[in-house]
Every structure is written in structure tokens, then in C-alpha cells.
Design a protein around this motif. Sequence first.
Motif, PDB file in Angstrom:
ATOM      1  N   TYR A  25      -7.624   1.699   1.516  1.00 27.18           N
ATOM      2  CA  TYR A  25      -6.894   2.387   2.572  1.00 27.18           C
ATOM      3  C   TYR A  25      -5.581   1.646   2.821  1.00 27.18           C
ATOM      4  CZ  TYR A  25     -11.194   4.905   3.676  1.00 27.18           C
ATOM      5  OH  TYR A  25     -12.291   5.705   3.610  1.00 27.18           O
ATOM      6  N   TYR A  26      -4.556   2.416   3.081  1.00 30.02           N
ATOM      7  CA  TYR A  26      -3.251   1.832   3.376  1.00 30.02           C
ATOM      8  C   TYR A  26      -2.471   2.816   4.229  1.00 30.02           C
ATOM      9  CZ  TYR A  26      -1.882   4.918  -0.461  1.00 30.02           C
ATOM     10  OH  TYR A  26      -1.696   6.016  -1.267  1.00 30.02           O
ATOM     11  N   GLY A  27      -1.408   2.335   4.833  1.00 28.33           N
ATOM     12  CA  GLY A  27      -0.581   3.207   5.652  1.00 28.33           C
ATOM     13  C   GLY A  27       0.262   4.129   4.804  1.00 28.33           C
ATOM     14  N   HIS A  28       0.938   5.035   5.459  1.00 28.89           N
ATOM     15  CA  HIS A  28       1.880   5.882   4.736  1.00 28.89           C
ATOM     16  C   HIS A  28       2.900   5.013   4.009  1.00 28.89           C
ATOM     17  CE1 HIS A  28       0.440   9.544   6.625  1.00 28.89           C
ATOM     18  NE2 HIS A  28       0.493   8.954   7.797  1.00 28.89           N
ATOM     19  N   THR A  29       3.443   5.542   2.921  1.00 26.43           N
ATOM     20  CA  THR A  29       4.538   4.816   2.303  1.00 26.43           C
ATOM     21  C   THR A  29       5.683   4.711   3.308  1.00 26.43           C
ATOM     22  OG1 THR A  29       5.379   6.871   1.326  1.00 26.43           O
ATOM     23  CG2 THR A  29       3.963   5.484  -0.062  1.00 26.43           C
ATOM     24  N   SER A  30       6.425   3.633   3.220  1.00 26.87           N
ATOM     25  CA  SER A  30       7.461   3.396   4.222  1.00 26.87           C
ATOM     26  C   SER A  30       8.724   2.857   3.580  1.00 26.87           C
ATOM     27  CB  SER A  30       6.956   2.420   5.291  1.00 26.87           C
ATOM     28  OG  SER A  30       6.656   1.167   4.718  1.00 26.87           O
ATOM     29  N   ILE A  31       9.814   3.066   4.271  1.00 29.67           N
ATOM     30  CA  ILE A  31      11.128   2.584   3.876  1.00 29.67           C
ATOM     31  C   ILE A  31      11.558   1.516   4.874  1.00 29.67           C
ATOM     32  CG2 ILE A  31      13.570   3.199   3.656  1.00 29.67           C
ATOM     33  CD1 ILE A  31      12.574   6.070   2.946  1.00 29.67           C
ATOM     34  N   GLN A  32      11.922   0.358   4.375  1.00 30.41           N
ATOM     35  CA  GLN A  32      12.417  -0.700   5.245  1.00 30.41           C
ATOM     36  C   GLN A  32      13.935  -0.557   5.389  1.00 30.41           C
ATOM     37  OE1 GLN A  32      10.409  -2.998   6.778  1.00 30.41           O
ATOM     38  NE2 GLN A  32       8.614  -2.050   5.821  1.00 30.41           N
ATOM     39  N   VAL A  33      14.381  -0.375   6.607  1.00 25.34           N
ATOM     40  CA  VAL A  33      15.817  -0.371   6.894  1.00 25.34           C
ATOM     41  C   VAL A  33      16.242  -1.787   7.277  1.00 25.34           C
ATOM     42  CG1 VAL A  33      17.660   0.642   8.285  1.00 25.34           C
ATOM     43  CG2 VAL A  33      15.663   2.027   7.652  1.00 25.34           C
ATOM     44  N   GLY A  58      -9.271  -2.321   3.108  1.00 24.26           N
ATOM     45  CA  GLY A  58      -7.846  -2.147   3.299  1.00 24.26           C
ATOM     46  C   GLY A  58      -7.094  -2.754   2.130  1.00 24.26           C
ATOM     47  N   LEU A  59      -5.862  -2.365   1.973  1.00 26.26           N
ATOM     48  CA  LEU A  59      -5.043  -2.863   0.873  1.00 26.26           C
ATOM     49  C   LEU A  59      -4.963  -4.386   0.882  1.00 26.26           C
ATOM     50  CD1 LEU A  59      -3.206  -2.253  -1.515  1.00 26.26           C
ATOM     51  CD2 LEU A  59      -1.337  -1.861   0.087  1.00 26.26           C
ATOM     52  N   LEU A  60      -4.835  -4.972   2.073  1.00 22.37           N
ATOM     53  CA  LEU A  60      -4.722  -6.429   2.156  1.00 22.37           C
ATOM     54  C   LEU A  60      -6.038  -7.146   1.879  1.00 22.37           C
ATOM     55  CD1 LEU A  60      -2.256  -7.206   5.075  1.00 22.37           C
ATOM     56  CD2 LEU A  60      -1.831  -7.038   2.636  1.00 22.37           C
ATOM     57  N   ASP A  61      -7.159  -6.426   1.862  1.00 24.43           N
ATOM     58  CA  ASP A  61      -8.429  -7.053   1.500  1.00 24.43           C
ATOM     59  C   ASP A  61      -8.506  -7.353   0.007  1.00 24.43           C
ATOM     60  OD1 ASP A  61      -9.691  -7.035   4.099  1.00 24.43           O
ATOM     61  OD2 ASP A  61      -9.894  -4.871   3.886  1.00 24.43           O
ATOM     62  N   VAL A  62      -7.867  -6.523  -0.797  1.00 22.84           N
ATOM     63  CA  VAL A  62      -7.975  -6.684  -2.256  1.00 22.84           C
ATOM     64  C   VAL A  62      -6.716  -7.280  -2.883  1.00 22.84           C
ATOM     65  CG1 VAL A  62      -9.604  -4.776  -2.406  1.00 22.84           C
ATOM     66  CG2 VAL A  62      -7.185  -4.334  -2.761  1.00 22.84           C
ATOM     67  N   LEU A  63      -5.601  -7.241  -2.155  1.00 22.79           N
ATOM     68  CA  LEU A  63      -4.341  -7.720  -2.728  1.00 22.79           C
ATOM     69  C   LEU A  63      -4.387  -9.189  -3.183  1.00 22.79           C
ATOM     70  CD1 LEU A  63      -1.400  -6.900  -3.360  1.00 22.79           C
ATOM     71  CD2 LEU A  63      -0.802  -7.550  -1.030  1.00 22.79           C
ATOM     72  N   PRO A  64      -4.995 -10.110  -2.429  1.00 21.44           N
ATOM     73  CA  PRO A  64      -4.950 -11.521  -2.829  1.00 21.44           C
ATOM     74  C   PRO A  64      -5.533 -11.813  -4.207  1.00 21.44           C
ATOM     75  CG  PRO A  64      -5.603 -11.337  -0.541  1.00 21.44           C
ATOM     76  CD  PRO A  64      -5.613  -9.936  -1.105  1.00 21.44           C
ATOM     77  N   LYS A  65      -6.596 -11.111  -4.589  1.00 21.22           N
ATOM     78  CA  LYS A  65      -7.239 -11.449  -5.863  1.00 21.22           C
ATOM     79  C   LYS A  65      -6.403 -11.046  -7.070  1.00 21.22           C
ATOM     80  CE  LYS A  65     -10.156  -7.298  -6.456  1.00 21.22           C
ATOM     81  NZ  LYS A  65     -11.557  -6.813  -6.559  1.00 21.22           N
ATOM     82  N   TYR A  66      -5.352 -10.255  -6.846  1.00 19.39           N
ATOM     83  CA  TYR A  66      -4.482  -9.839  -7.950  1.00 19.39           C
ATOM     84  C   TYR A  66      -3.188 -10.641  -8.021  1.00 19.39           C
ATOM     85  CZ  TYR A  66      -7.440  -5.776  -8.784  1.00 19.39           C
ATOM     86  OH  TYR A  66      -8.500  -4.959  -9.089  1.00 19.39           O
TER      87      TYR A  66
END
Length: 249
Positions: free
Chosen positions: A101-109, A64-72
Motif C-alpha cells: 500500500y502506498y499513497g497517491h503518486t505525488s509531485i514535489q514542488v 506499507g511501501l516503507l515496510d518493504v523498501l529497506p530490504k531492497y
Amino acid sequence: MTIKIQPKLIDGKTSINLMPFIDFPSLLALKPYIDYAVVKSSDTASPSRYDHRQFFHEDAQGDGLLDVLPKYKNSTEYPFISDLKDKDQLASWLTYHEDVYYGHTSIQVIYCKSWATRHLSSECVQTDNVKYFQPFLDWLDNSNIFSQYGRIVVYLSQPGTKTLRHFDHADPNVKDEFIWVNLDSRKRFFVYDENTDTKHYVDGSVATFDDSGWHGSEPMEFNTYSIRIDGVFNDEFLKKSGMYSHFRS
């Protein structure tokens, strides 16, 4: 290995169609304006990061995206990493750089300060996108669905994309209070029962379900989006929709 999760029901159903309990015609009349809001705020869209690999069903084999994000986050390998972090674009870059893997792109309101308190208005912050979504927010305020609401996120879906089967959390004692909105019915969203290998498709353009169980969507044929609003249901709304005993027991 896939985590075995029993199907979670609300009032004996895998999802609850909320359309009979709201002023749906007035909401549907707002769709062109909500479409406009999505387009105007789309330049702020970023990958929905889900959680780690453990939250995906076995049909997803990678990280998942959060599995690899920390090392960057503290990497100095590339000179532009700090610029990406400053603009909250590191996750978007990783979707091209890594097989994740990641979710659909999203917009934060309205975004939440903490995942655990995303249903509380005091713990959430409006984004600049609120000005585009004001007609929708006015409808929501007048609908008496929630006594308060917090996070509002718009999930964007392009043709050919799907929502991987996943669950949002594993705590059976937490009953998230939210509504799911897809006004064009282009997203074939389902709650999945792995014991019978059955997809129970969400009925209605405005609905809710238990997000601690498996759920996902079929590949999209056309552009679409769905909106999730997290909050605290109004007791009167729970009673008329038949969900009071589920959420307040």
C-alpha cells in the motif's frame, strides 16, 4: 489491530473551510495554469510513501511501501537496483514488484529535508517544478495565510483510486499547520470517526483539518489532484478564521 483514535477537532469542527478567509476567485482563476503545471511536472511524480502499516486503518491488510523498501536498498539481486536508487525510482518499481500500500503518486514542488521540519522554509528545498507553479506561489505569497511555508506537494488521483484511511502521526501535542486545496471538488475527502463509523466530508475547496486523526477519500470518478502546503500560519489569518486559540494556546 486498528489503533483507536479519538476524532480531532479544530474549533469544534472536523475540518475548517478556509474559502471565506482567502481570495478564492483569484485562486480559482489560476486553475488552468495549475493544471498546466501539474502536466508539465508529472514526469517527476513518484509514489507517496506514507509510513508503515501501523498508520493504515484495518481496511488495508497488507504492508506499507516503507515496510518493504529497506530490504531492497542494499540488494544486489537485480543489476538495475542501483540505477533505480540513483533516480529515486526504487519505490515506484516496488509498487509493481510487491503487494504494498502506498499513497497517491505525488509531485514535489518544494520538498522537505526532514519530515519534522517540513513547515519551515529554511528546511525545505525548491525543485525544478517551481517554475511551473509560480502563478500559484505568487497567489500564496500575497494571501498572508502563512508567515512562512515549506513543503508543497501535489497528490495525483486517477479514476478508481482512493486515499486509504490513515493518520499522519500519533502525537496529540503536534498540531500541523497546513492547507489542503482541491479546486475541482472531484476528491471526496473525509475525516473519519471510527467511534461512530462516520465519514465527515471536508467542506470547501481550501481547508484544513487535524491530520493526526483518521482521514482518506472515496474512489475518484475523474482525474484530479490536491495540493498540500505545510507552513506556520500567520497570526492575523488564524484570528480571522477563528483558529487562533487552537494553534496558539
